[in-house]
Each structure stands twice: as structure tokens, then as C-alpha cells.
Motif scaffolding. Structure first.
Motif, PDB file in Angstrom:
ATOM      1  N   ALA A 185       0.869  -1.181   0.000  1.00  0.00           N
ATOM      2  CA  ALA A 185       0.000   0.000   0.000  1.00  0.00           C
ATOM      3  C   ALA A 185       0.903   1.227   0.000  1.00  0.00           C
ATOM      4  O   ALA A 185       1.861   1.305   0.753  1.00  0.00           O
ATOM      5  CB  ALA A 185      -0.902  -0.011   1.223  1.00  0.00           C
ATOM      6  N   ARG A 186       0.598   2.142  -0.886  1.00  0.00           N
ATOM      7  CA  ARG A 186       1.391   3.371  -0.987  1.00  0.00           C
ATOM      8  C   ARG A 186       0.515   4.558  -0.649  1.00  0.00           C
ATOM      9  O   ARG A 186      -0.654   4.599  -1.013  1.00  0.00           O
ATOM     10  CB  ARG A 186       1.968   3.517  -2.382  1.00  0.00           C
ATOM     11  N   LEU A 187       1.118   5.520   0.033  1.00  0.00           N
ATOM     12  CA  LEU A 187       0.418   6.751   0.375  1.00  0.00           C
ATOM     13  C   LEU A 187       1.107   7.917  -0.307  1.00  0.00           C
ATOM     14  O   LEU A 187       2.331   8.009  -0.299  1.00  0.00           O
ATOM     15  CB  LEU A 187       0.426   6.987   1.892  1.00  0.00           C
ATOM     16  N   TYR A 188       0.297   8.781  -0.889  1.00  0.00           N
ATOM     17  CA  TYR A 188       0.801   9.974  -1.554  1.00  0.00           C
ATOM     18  C   TYR A 188       0.125  11.188  -0.935  1.00  0.00           C
ATOM     19  O   TYR A 188      -1.085  11.183  -0.713  1.00  0.00           O
ATOM     20  CB  TYR A 188       0.467   9.947  -3.057  1.00  0.00           C
ATOM     21  N   GLU A 189       0.889  12.224  -0.693  1.00  0.00           N
ATOM     22  CA  GLU A 189       0.302  13.489  -0.289  1.00  0.00           C
ATOM     23  C   GLU A 189      -0.210  14.172  -1.548  1.00  0.00           C
ATOM     24  O   GLU A 189       0.516  14.290  -2.540  1.00  0.00           O
ATOM     25  CB  GLU A 189       1.329  14.376   0.401  1.00  0.00           C
ATOM     26  N   VAL A 190      -1.450  14.585  -1.539  1.00  0.00           N
ATOM     27  CA  VAL A 190      -2.019  15.288  -2.687  1.00  0.00           C
ATOM     28  C   VAL A 190      -1.528  16.728  -2.607  1.00  0.00           C
ATOM     29  O   VAL A 190      -1.929  17.488  -1.730  1.00  0.00           O
ATOM     30  CB  VAL A 190      -3.555  15.215  -2.686  1.00  0.00           C
ATOM     31  N   ALA A 191      -0.642  17.073  -3.527  1.00  0.00           N
ATOM     32  CA  ALA A 191      -0.015  18.392  -3.503  1.00  0.00           C
ATOM     33  C   ALA A 191      -0.874  19.441  -4.208  1.00  0.00           C
ATOM     34  O   ALA A 191      -0.941  20.583  -3.767  1.00  0.00           O
ATOM     35  CB  ALA A 191       1.367  18.326  -4.144  1.00  0.00           C
ATOM     36  N   ARG A 192      -1.506  19.054  -5.311  1.00  0.00           N
ATOM     37  CA  ARG A 192      -2.377  19.959  -6.076  1.00  0.00           C
ATOM     38  C   ARG A 192      -3.449  19.121  -6.746  1.00  0.00           C
ATOM     39  O   ARG A 192      -3.219  17.977  -7.100  1.00  0.00           O
ATOM     40  CB  ARG A 192      -1.592  20.699  -7.158  1.00  0.00           C
ATOM     41  N   PHE A 193      -4.601  19.719  -6.942  1.00  0.00           N
ATOM     42  CA  PHE A 193      -5.641  19.043  -7.707  1.00  0.00           C
ATOM     43  C   PHE A 193      -6.562  20.077  -8.322  1.00  0.00           C
ATOM     44  O   PHE A 193      -6.579  21.227  -7.906  1.00  0.00           O
ATOM     45  CB  PHE A 193      -6.436  18.051  -6.835  1.00  0.00           C
ATOM     46  N   ALA A 194      -7.307  19.644  -9.310  1.00  0.00           N
ATOM     47  CA  ALA A 194      -8.284  20.507  -9.964  1.00  0.00           C
ATOM     48  C   ALA A 194      -9.538  19.683 -10.211  1.00  0.00           C
ATOM     49  O   ALA A 194      -9.461  18.484 -10.475  1.00  0.00           O
ATOM     50  CB  ALA A 194      -7.728  21.039 -11.287  1.00  0.00           C
ATOM     51  N   THR A 195     -10.686  20.319 -10.119  1.00  0.00           N
ATOM     52  CA  THR A 195     -11.951  19.664 -10.406  1.00  0.00           C
ATOM     53  C   THR A 195     -12.820  20.612 -11.220  1.00  0.00           C
ATOM     54  O   THR A 195     -12.582  21.819 -11.254  1.00  0.00           O
ATOM     55  CB  THR A 195     -12.711  19.291  -9.110  1.00  0.00           C
ATOM     56  N   HIS A 196     -13.833  20.056 -11.842  1.00  0.00           N
ATOM     57  CA  HIS A 196     -14.828  20.883 -12.518  1.00  0.00           C
ATOM     58  C   HIS A 196     -15.740  21.485 -11.465  1.00  0.00           C
ATOM     59  O   HIS A 196     -16.147  20.798 -10.527  1.00  0.00           O
ATOM     60  CB  HIS A 196     -15.675  20.029 -13.476  1.00  0.00           C
ATOM     61  N   GLN A 197     -16.071  22.730 -11.610  1.00  0.00           N
ATOM     62  CA  GLN A 197     -16.968  23.382 -10.651  1.00  0.00           C
ATOM     63  C   GLN A 197     -18.413  22.996 -10.886  1.00  0.00           C
ATOM     64  O   GLN A 197     -19.222  23.013  -9.979  1.00  0.00           O
ATOM     65  CB  GLN A 197     -16.804  24.909 -10.748  1.00  0.00           C
TER      66      GLN A 197
END
Length: 112
Positions: free
Chosen positions: A94-106
Motif C-alpha cells: 500500500a502506498r500513500l501519496y500526499e495530494v499536492a495539487r488538484f483541480a476539479t470541474h466546478q
């Protein structure tokens, strides 16, 4: 936020059954009921399902660790084993990643 990533290698021809296992055991729904779980995806590698990838978004490492200790998690692993390929690489670490940036549709509607 934290993204957990788990790679599973199903037995040949068993990828759809492995995905169904997650549905039958309601694993995504149980994870979402765990405090701090923001989303879960079970993904099947195209074209022929040689890998099933399970990812989830968590509010924190602590919320992920709470899920790891939740009721039924150990039993899931035991019951899943017959669907997995032989060998130590059937369940990736199992790997864990810190979410540094993300974008979503509004908007909830996305043009096709």
C-alpha cells in the motif's frame, strides 16, 4: 489530503470477479463510512485486467490508519486470497501519496 494506492494482481481471468468481490463485500461503501474517507475507486487495467488498482482519498494519514484497523478488513483479505495470483507480488505494498495539487470541474455537468 492523502491518496492511498493498492495494486492487486488477480489470477488469470479473475479480474472481473475481483472487482465484483469489492462490490459484494461493500468495501468502498464501508471505507466511505470510515471517518476521513473522501472517495474510493476500484479500477481494472485495460485491456485484459491483469491488475486491479484500488485508490482512495483520505483527509489524513490518521484517517487511513483508522480504516486499516476497521472491523472486517482482515476478513476481506482472507476471503479475497482465492482470487489473487500466486506469489508475493499478488498484493503490492500500500502506498500513500500526499495530494499536492488538484483541480476539479466546478459544475456537476461535464460536456461530452
Amino acid at each position: 489530503m492523502i491518496r492511498s494506492v493498492l495494486s492487486l494482481k488477480p489470477k488469470a481471468g479473475q479480474s472481473q470477479e475481483l472487482v465484483r468481490f469489492f462490490e459484494v463485500r461493500k468495501i468502498p461503501e464501508r471505507a466511505l463510512a470510515s471517518p476521513g474517507c473522501l472517495g474510493v475507486e476500484v479500477q481494472n487495467l485495460l485491456p485484459d485486467g491483469e491488475e486491479v488498482l484500488v485508490t482512495a482519498l483520505w483527509a489524513s494519514v490518521e484517517s487511513y490508519e483508522t480504516w486499516l484497523c476497521s472491523v472486517g478488513r482482515h476478513e476481506d483479505g482472507v476471503q479475497m486470497k482465492p482470487l489473487l495470483a500466486e506469489g508475493d507480488d499478488a498484493v503490492g505494498p500500500a502506498r500513500l501519496y500526499e495530494v499536492a495539487r488538484f483541480a476539479t470541474h466546478q459544475s456537476s455537468s461535464v460536456p461530452r
